[in-house]
Design a protein around this motif. Sequence first.
Motif, PDB file in Angstrom:
ATOM      1  N   GLY A  53       4.404  40.909  51.636  1.00  0.00           N
ATOM      2  CA  GLY A  53       4.260  40.837  50.192  1.00  0.00           C
ATOM      3  C   GLY A  53       5.061  39.679  49.628  1.00  0.00           C
ATOM      4  O   GLY A  53       5.565  38.833  50.374  1.00  0.00           O
TER       5      GLY A  53
ATOM      6  N   LYS B  13      -1.723  57.515  53.578  1.00  0.00           N
ATOM      7  CA  LYS B  13      -0.831  56.506  54.171  1.00  0.00           C
ATOM      8  C   LYS B  13       0.114  57.148  55.184  1.00  0.00           C
ATOM      9  O   LYS B  13       0.303  56.633  56.280  1.00  0.00           O
ATOM     10  CB  LYS B  13       0.003  55.804  53.092  1.00  0.00           C
ATOM     11  CG  LYS B  13      -0.751  54.801  52.282  1.00  0.00           C
ATOM     12  CD  LYS B  13       0.187  54.127  51.283  1.00  0.00           C
ATOM     13  CE  LYS B  13      -0.538  53.084  50.470  1.00  0.00           C
ATOM     14  NZ  LYS B  13       0.373  52.365  49.559  1.00  0.00           N
TER      15      LYS B  13
ATOM     16  N   GLN C 292      -0.902  58.311  49.038  1.00  0.00           N
ATOM     17  CA  GLN C 292       0.321  58.512  49.819  1.00  0.00           C
ATOM     18  C   GLN C 292       0.140  59.467  51.003  1.00  0.00           C
ATOM     19  O   GLN C 292       0.582  59.152  52.101  1.00  0.00           O
ATOM     20  CB  GLN C 292       1.481  58.959  48.924  1.00  0.00           C
ATOM     21  CG  GLN C 292       2.825  58.841  49.626  1.00  0.00           C
ATOM     22  CD  GLN C 292       3.118  57.430  50.127  1.00  0.00           C
ATOM     23  OE1 GLN C 292       3.034  56.476  49.367  1.00  0.00           O
ATOM     24  NE2 GLN C 292       3.446  57.293  51.394  1.00  0.00           N
TER      25      GLN C 292
ATOM     26  N   MET D 265       8.788  40.621  51.198  1.00  0.00           N
ATOM     27  CA  MET D 265       8.766  42.077  51.180  1.00  0.00           C
ATOM     28  C   MET D 265       7.670  42.596  52.115  1.00  0.00           C
ATOM     29  O   MET D 265       6.627  41.982  52.250  1.00  0.00           O
ATOM     30  CB  MET D 265       8.476  42.529  49.747  1.00  0.00           C
ATOM     31  CG  MET D 265       9.039  43.850  49.373  1.00  0.00           C
ATOM     32  SD  MET D 265       8.758  44.154  47.614  1.00  0.00           S
ATOM     33  CE  MET D 265       7.037  44.560  47.623  1.00  0.00           C
ATOM     34  N   GLN D 266       7.901  43.727  52.752  1.00  0.00           N
ATOM     35  CA  GLN D 266       6.907  44.359  53.615  1.00  0.00           C
ATOM     36  C   GLN D 266       6.414  45.644  52.950  1.00  0.00           C
ATOM     37  O   GLN D 266       7.198  46.356  52.329  1.00  0.00           O
ATOM     38  CB  GLN D 266       7.516  44.704  54.971  1.00  0.00           C
ATOM     39  CG  GLN D 266       7.983  43.503  55.773  1.00  0.00           C
ATOM     40  CD  GLN D 266       6.810  42.778  56.394  1.00  0.00           C
ATOM     41  OE1 GLN D 266       5.980  43.369  57.041  1.00  0.00           O
ATOM     42  NE2 GLN D 266       6.752  41.480  56.177  1.00  0.00           N
ATOM     43  N   TYR D 267       5.130  45.938  53.078  1.00  0.00           N
ATOM     44  CA  TYR D 267       4.580  47.157  52.511  1.00  0.00           C
ATOM     45  C   TYR D 267       3.373  47.599  53.327  1.00  0.00           C
ATOM     46  O   TYR D 267       2.805  46.818  54.068  1.00  0.00           O
ATOM     47  CB  TYR D 267       4.187  46.950  51.038  1.00  0.00           C
ATOM     48  CG  TYR D 267       2.984  46.057  50.863  1.00  0.00           C
ATOM     49  CD1 TYR D 267       1.721  46.594  50.667  1.00  0.00           C
ATOM     50  CD2 TYR D 267       3.100  44.670  50.920  1.00  0.00           C
ATOM     51  CE1 TYR D 267       0.609  45.785  50.526  1.00  0.00           C
ATOM     52  CE2 TYR D 267       2.002  43.845  50.774  1.00  0.00           C
ATOM     53  CZ  TYR D 267       0.765  44.410  50.578  1.00  0.00           C
ATOM     54  OH  TYR D 267      -0.341  43.609  50.451  1.00  0.00           O
ATOM     55  N   HIS D 268       3.007  48.863  53.190  1.00  0.00           N
ATOM     56  CA  HIS D 268       1.781  49.359  53.816  1.00  0.00           C
ATOM     57  C   HIS D 268       0.638  49.134  52.836  1.00  0.00           C
ATOM     58  O   HIS D 268       0.698  49.582  51.691  1.00  0.00           O
ATOM     59  CB  HIS D 268       1.907  50.844  54.164  1.00  0.00           C
ATOM     60  CG  HIS D 268       2.693  51.068  55.406  1.00  0.00           C
ATOM     61  ND1 HIS D 268       4.019  51.408  55.389  1.00  0.00           N
ATOM     62  CD2 HIS D 268       2.346  50.962  56.701  1.00  0.00           C
ATOM     63  CE1 HIS D 268       4.453  51.524  56.633  1.00  0.00           C
ATOM     64  NE2 HIS D 268       3.460  51.261  57.452  1.00  0.00           N
ATOM     65  N   PRO D 269      -0.408  48.445  53.258  1.00  0.00           N
ATOM     66  CA  PRO D 269      -1.516  48.102  52.362  1.00  0.00           C
ATOM     67  C   PRO D 269      -2.402  49.309  52.048  1.00  0.00           C
ATOM     68  O   PRO D 269      -2.250  50.380  52.637  1.00  0.00           O
ATOM     69  CB  PRO D 269      -2.289  47.048  53.159  1.00  0.00           C
ATOM     70  CG  PRO D 269      -2.002  47.381  54.573  1.00  0.00           C
ATOM     71  CD  PRO D 269      -0.600  47.919  54.601  1.00  0.00           C
ATOM     72  N   ASN D 270      -3.346  49.110  51.153  1.00  0.00           N
ATOM     73  CA  ASN D 270      -4.275  50.166  50.765  1.00  0.00           C
ATOM     74  C   ASN D 270      -5.566  50.115  51.573  1.00  0.00           C
ATOM     75  O   ASN D 270      -6.603  50.589  51.114  1.00  0.00           O
ATOM     76  CB  ASN D 270      -4.558  50.090  49.263  1.00  0.00           C
ATOM     77  CG  ASN D 270      -3.362  50.542  48.463  1.00  0.00           C
ATOM     78  OD1 ASN D 270      -2.636  51.431  48.870  1.00  0.00           O
ATOM     79  ND2 ASN D 270      -3.141  49.914  47.331  1.00  0.00           N
TER      80      ASN D 270
ATOM     81  N   ASP E 166      -1.905  55.490  43.997  1.00  0.00           N
ATOM     82  CA  ASP E 166      -0.767  55.649  44.911  1.00  0.00           C
ATOM     83  C   ASP E 166      -0.507  57.120  45.213  1.00  0.00           C
ATOM     84  O   ASP E 166      -0.247  57.491  46.345  1.00  0.00           O
ATOM     85  CB  ASP E 166       0.500  55.022  44.335  1.00  0.00           C
ATOM     86  CG  ASP E 166       0.525  53.516  44.482  1.00  0.00           C
ATOM     87  OD1 ASP E 166      -0.283  52.978  45.260  1.00  0.00           O
ATOM     88  OD2 ASP E 166       1.351  52.883  43.815  1.00  0.00           O
TER      89      ASP E 166
ATOM     90  N   MET F 120       2.246  47.073  58.664  1.00  0.00           N
ATOM     91  CA  MET F 120       2.881  46.508  57.484  1.00  0.00           C
ATOM     92  C   MET F 120       2.251  45.158  57.149  1.00  0.00           C
ATOM     93  O   MET F 120       1.855  44.414  58.035  1.00  0.00           O
ATOM     94  CB  MET F 120       4.375  46.310  57.715  1.00  0.00           C
ATOM     95  CG  MET F 120       5.128  47.577  58.062  1.00  0.00           C
ATOM     96  SD  MET F 120       5.329  48.665  56.674  1.00  0.00           S
ATOM     97  CE  MET F 120       6.683  47.884  55.845  1.00  0.00           C
TER      98      MET F 120
END
Length: 79
Positions: free
Chosen positions: A46, A14, A11, A50-55, A7, A43
Amino acid sequence: MSNFQSDRYAQPIKDRAIELNGTAVVVELTSGKALTGTLSYVMAAGPQGMQYHPNVLTVTVATKAYTVRLDAVAAIGQG
């Protein structure tokens, strides 16, 4: 989803991908190769909505989409 070390490394990549989402870019890979095309970094859904930015990010070159893990990205530049 991912550990602290990845992470911390991911970051800045991202942040740059969020900034350049939907634009023409050059993605330099750690392998020394580069992809030139349109960046898509959106986005993902999850747990519990939940919303997140993936890898991973997607670079579309001509009509072919390439999915690239963030740990394989050395840099993203406007292209």
